[in-house]
Write a protein that holds these residues in place. Structure first.
Motif, PDB file in Angstrom:
ATOM      1  N   VAL A   1       8.384 -27.843 -17.560  1.00 37.19           N
ATOM      2  CA  VAL A   1       8.101 -28.969 -19.109  1.00 37.19           C
ATOM      3  C   VAL A   1       6.612 -28.487 -18.186  1.00 37.19           C
ATOM      4  CG1 VAL A   1       8.169 -30.228 -16.441  1.00 37.19           C
ATOM      5  CG2 VAL A   1       8.013 -31.419 -19.747  1.00 37.19           C
ATOM      6  N   GLN A   2       5.362 -29.104 -19.805  1.00 40.06           N
ATOM      7  CA  GLN A   2       4.419 -28.926 -19.335  1.00 40.06           C
ATOM      8  C   GLN A   2       3.781 -30.216 -19.891  1.00 40.06           C
ATOM      9  OE1 GLN A   2       5.312 -25.864 -21.204  1.00 40.06           O
ATOM     10  NE2 GLN A   2       5.992 -25.385 -19.612  1.00 40.06           N
ATOM     11  N   LEU A   3       2.824 -30.701 -18.687  1.00 46.53           N
ATOM     12  CA  LEU A   3       2.166 -32.323 -18.700  1.00 46.53           C
ATOM     13  C   LEU A   3       0.696 -32.278 -18.864  1.00 46.53           C
ATOM     14  CD1 LEU A   3       3.901 -33.753 -15.234  1.00 46.53           C
ATOM     15  CD2 LEU A   3       4.398 -34.286 -18.080  1.00 46.53           C
ATOM     16  N   GLN A   4       0.295 -33.255 -19.440  1.00 44.89           N
ATOM     17  CA  GLN A   4      -0.615 -33.322 -19.993  1.00 44.89           C
ATOM     18  C   GLN A   4      -1.297 -34.794 -19.907  1.00 44.89           C
ATOM     19  OE1 GLN A   4      -2.796 -30.581 -21.018  1.00 44.89           O
ATOM     20  NE2 GLN A   4      -4.743 -32.084 -21.675  1.00 44.89           N
ATOM     21  N   ALA A   5      -2.524 -35.323 -19.204  1.00 43.43           N
ATOM     22  CA  ALA A   5      -2.640 -36.707 -18.768  1.00 43.43           C
ATOM     23  C   ALA A   5      -4.027 -36.958 -19.819  1.00 43.43           C
ATOM     24  CB  ALA A   5      -2.569 -36.720 -17.261  1.00 43.43           C
ATOM     25  N   SER A   6      -4.076 -37.742 -20.260  1.00 43.94           N
ATOM     26  CA  SER A   6      -5.663 -38.207 -20.797  1.00 43.94           C
ATOM     27  C   SER A   6      -5.579 -40.208 -20.413  1.00 43.94           C
ATOM     28  CB  SER A   6      -4.661 -38.239 -22.223  1.00 43.94           C
ATOM     29  OG  SER A   6      -3.681 -39.298 -22.533  1.00 43.94           O
ATOM     30  N   GLY A   7      -6.495 -40.356 -21.177  1.00 50.76           N
ATOM     31  CA  GLY A   7      -6.268 -41.910 -20.763  1.00 50.76           C
ATOM     32  C   GLY A   7      -7.418 -42.451 -19.717  1.00 50.76           C
ATOM     33  N   GLY A   8      -8.264 -41.388 -18.712  1.00 46.22           N
ATOM     34  CA  GLY A   8      -8.662 -42.535 -17.422  1.00 46.22           C
ATOM     35  C   GLY A   8     -10.424 -42.649 -18.633  1.00 46.22           C
ATOM     36  N   GLY A   9     -10.654 -42.925 -17.998  1.00 44.57           N
ATOM     37  CA  GLY A   9     -12.408 -43.577 -18.002  1.00 44.57           C
ATOM     38  C   GLY A   9     -13.153 -44.074 -17.412  1.00 44.57           C
ATOM     39  N   LEU A  10     -14.127 -45.011 -17.438  1.00 44.54           N
ATOM     40  CA  LEU A  10     -15.213 -45.424 -16.626  1.00 44.54           C
ATOM     41  C   LEU A  10     -14.799 -46.881 -17.281  1.00 44.54           C
ATOM     42  CD1 LEU A  10     -17.458 -46.130 -15.193  1.00 44.54           C
ATOM     43  CD2 LEU A  10     -19.118 -46.027 -16.427  1.00 44.54           C
ATOM     44  N   VAL A  11     -14.735 -48.002 -16.322  1.00 43.21           N
ATOM     45  CA  VAL A  11     -13.811 -49.194 -16.699  1.00 43.21           C
ATOM     46  C   VAL A  11     -14.882 -50.190 -15.711  1.00 43.21           C
ATOM     47  CG1 VAL A  11     -11.879 -49.378 -14.852  1.00 43.21           C
ATOM     48  CG2 VAL A  11     -12.265 -50.550 -17.249  1.00 43.21           C
ATOM     49  N   GLN A  12     -15.136 -50.834 -15.509  1.00 41.04           N
ATOM     50  CA  GLN A  12     -15.490 -52.578 -14.629  1.00 41.04           C
ATOM     51  C   GLN A  12     -14.428 -52.857 -14.213  1.00 41.04           C
ATOM     52  OE1 GLN A  12     -17.541 -55.353 -16.946  1.00 41.04           O
ATOM     53  NE2 GLN A  12     -19.324 -54.222 -16.829  1.00 41.04           N
ATOM     54  N   THR A  13     -14.520 -53.479 -12.605  1.00 42.45           N
ATOM     55  CA  THR A  13     -14.084 -54.305 -11.614  1.00 42.45           C
ATOM     56  C   THR A  13     -13.117 -55.103 -12.623  1.00 42.45           C
ATOM     57  OG1 THR A  13     -14.703 -53.656  -9.592  1.00 42.45           O
ATOM     58  CG2 THR A  13     -14.077 -55.785  -9.812  1.00 42.45           C
ATOM     59  N   GLY A  14     -11.649 -55.400 -12.366  1.00 44.33           N
ATOM     60  CA  GLY A  14     -11.172 -56.272 -13.664  1.00 44.33           C
ATOM     61  C   GLY A  14     -10.215 -55.615 -14.446  1.00 44.33           C
ATOM     62  N   GLY A  15     -11.435 -54.967 -15.261  1.00 44.68           N
ATOM     63  CA  GLY A  15     -10.755 -54.326 -16.468  1.00 44.68           C
ATOM     64  C   GLY A  15      -9.328 -53.685 -16.450  1.00 44.68           C
ATOM     65  N   SER A  16      -8.878 -52.946 -17.074  1.00 43.96           N
ATOM     66  CA  SER A  16      -7.702 -52.185 -17.492  1.00 43.96           C
ATOM     67  C   SER A  16      -7.739 -50.652 -18.578  1.00 43.96           C
ATOM     68  CB  SER A  16      -6.689 -53.140 -18.493  1.00 43.96           C
ATOM     69  OG  SER A  16      -6.326 -54.428 -18.048  1.00 43.96           O
ATOM     70  N   LEU A  17      -7.088 -50.110 -18.012  1.00 41.41           N
ATOM     71  CA  LEU A  17      -6.515 -48.302 -18.973  1.00 41.41           C
ATOM     72  C   LEU A  17      -5.727 -48.045 -18.601  1.00 41.41           C
ATOM     73  CD1 LEU A  17      -9.721 -46.576 -16.845  1.00 41.41           C
ATOM     74  CD2 LEU A  17      -9.700 -47.461 -19.487  1.00 41.41           C
ATOM     75  N   ARG A  18      -5.151 -47.363 -19.619  1.00 44.26           N
ATOM     76  CA  ARG A  18      -3.415 -47.573 -20.030  1.00 44.26           C
ATOM     77  C   ARG A  18      -3.870 -45.726 -19.923  1.00 44.26           C
ATOM     78  NH1 ARG A  18       0.992 -47.430 -24.380  1.00 44.26           N
ATOM     79  NH2 ARG A  18      -0.007 -46.236 -25.734  1.00 44.26           N
ATOM     80  N   LEU A  19      -3.102 -45.009 -19.008  1.00 40.65           N
ATOM     81  CA  LEU A  19      -2.942 -43.266 -18.935  1.00 40.65           C
ATOM     82  C   LEU A  19      -1.510 -43.045 -19.793  1.00 40.65           C
ATOM     83  CD1 LEU A  19      -4.115 -42.368 -15.061  1.00 40.65           C
ATOM     84  CD2 LEU A  19      -5.483 -43.416 -17.143  1.00 40.65           C
ATOM     85  N   SER A  20      -1.788 -41.777 -20.234  1.00 41.42           N
ATOM     86  CA  SER A  20      -0.568 -41.734 -21.218  1.00 41.42           C
ATOM     87  C   SER A  20      -0.170 -39.627 -20.437  1.00 41.42           C
ATOM     88  CB  SER A  20      -1.113 -40.863 -22.611  1.00 41.42           C
ATOM     89  OG  SER A  20      -1.039 -42.790 -23.287  1.00 41.42           O
ATOM     90  N   CYS A  21       0.778 -39.396 -20.291  1.00 43.84           N
ATOM     91  CA  CYS A  21       0.460 -37.780 -20.252  1.00 43.84           C
ATOM     92  C   CYS A  21       2.876 -37.604 -20.779  1.00 43.84           C
ATOM     93  CB  CYS A  21       1.990 -38.557 -18.561  1.00 43.84           C
ATOM     94  SG  CYS A  21       2.252 -36.585 -18.202  1.00 43.84           S
ATOM     95  N   ALA A  22       1.661 -36.467 -22.121  1.00 45.92           N
ATOM     96  CA  ALA A  22       2.579 -36.474 -22.960  1.00 45.92           C
ATOM     97  C   ALA A  22       3.292 -35.212 -22.258  1.00 45.92           C
ATOM     98  CB  ALA A  22       1.900 -35.963 -23.556  1.00 45.92           C
ATOM     99  N   ALA A  23       4.668 -34.962 -22.149  1.00 47.89           N
ATOM    100  CA  ALA A  23       5.452 -33.826 -21.830  1.00 47.89           C
ATOM    101  C   ALA A  23       5.997 -32.860 -22.868  1.00 47.89           C
ATOM    102  CB  ALA A  23       6.875 -34.219 -20.778  1.00 47.89           C
ATOM    103  N   SER A  24       5.878 -31.594 -22.576  1.00 47.95           N
ATOM    104  CA  SER A  24       6.197 -30.914 -23.357  1.00 47.95           C
ATOM    105  C   SER A  24       7.376 -30.142 -22.651  1.00 47.95           C
ATOM    106  CB  SER A  24       5.382 -29.659 -24.109  1.00 47.95           C
ATOM    107  OG  SER A  24       4.451 -28.941 -23.535  1.00 47.95           O
ATOM    108  N   GLY A  25       8.186 -28.663 -23.888  1.00 43.44           N
ATOM    109  CA  GLY A  25       8.233 -27.537 -23.341  1.00 43.44           C
ATOM    110  C   GLY A  25      10.318 -28.391 -22.774  1.00 43.44           C
ATOM    111  N   ARG A  26      10.776 -29.081 -22.342  1.00 40.48           N
ATOM    112  CA  ARG A  26      12.536 -29.051 -21.954  1.00 40.48           C
ATOM    113  C   ARG A  26      12.042 -30.764 -22.066  1.00 40.48           C
ATOM    114  NH1 ARG A  26      13.707 -25.861 -16.798  1.00 40.48           N
ATOM    115  NH2 ARG A  26      13.528 -23.595 -17.656  1.00 40.48           N
ATOM    116  N   THR A  27      13.621 -31.222 -21.827  1.00 40.15           N
ATOM    117  CA  THR A  27      13.955 -32.272 -22.863  1.00 40.15           C
ATOM    118  C   THR A  27      13.203 -33.289 -21.411  1.00 40.15           C
ATOM    119  OG1 THR A  27      15.704 -31.848 -23.225  1.00 40.15           O
ATOM    120  CG2 THR A  27      15.861 -33.938 -22.205  1.00 40.15           C
TER     121      THR A  27
END
Length: 125
Positions: A1-27
């Motif tokens: 299975v291949q994985l591709q992460a995204s969603g990172g960045g620069l944020v201030q203390t107390g902030g929020s982020l949501r990371l995603s990881c898309a998979a391909s190749g297998r179930t």
């Protein structure tokens, strides 16, 4: 299975982020999954993990109550919702997957078979 992460960045203390990881190749639904963080000069440590069954999420004390791991098998994607971010959360975040026991939650990086490329998260003070 291949994985591709995204969603990172620069944020201030107390902030929020949501990371995603898309998979391909297998179930994707047949894998236990995890998110790991690596700060400069430090080891790659787990910040969240989820069993193949989708139950038994694991969080270390450092992120418990702030981070939430989830997965959408229909979209072949896993997520890491990060709230109340702190400067010590800074690092490269990697998603990982492992085929194994249906109910077991894997928390060691050495246990995982497949890795995404990493996405940088920087929390400014």
């Amino acid at each position: 299975v291949q994985l591709q992460a995204s969603g990172g960045g620069l944020v201030q203390t107390g902030g929020s982020l949501r990371l995603s990881c898309a998979a391909s190749g297998r179930t994707f639904s047949n894998y236990a999954v995890g998110w790991f963080r690596q700060a400069p000069g430090k080891e790659r440590d787990v910040v969240a993990a989820l069993s193949w069954s989708g139950g038994r999420p694991y969080y270390p004390d450092s992120v418990k109550g702030r981070f939430t791991i989830s997965r959408d098998n229909a979209k072949n994607t896993m997520y890491l919702q990060m709230n109340s971010l702190k400067p010590e959360d800074t690092g490269v975040y990697y998603c990982a997957a492992k085929s194994g026991s249906y109910y077991y939650t894997y928390i060691r990086s050495t246990e995982y078979d497949y890795w995404g490329q990493g996405t940088q998260v920087t929390v400014s003070s």
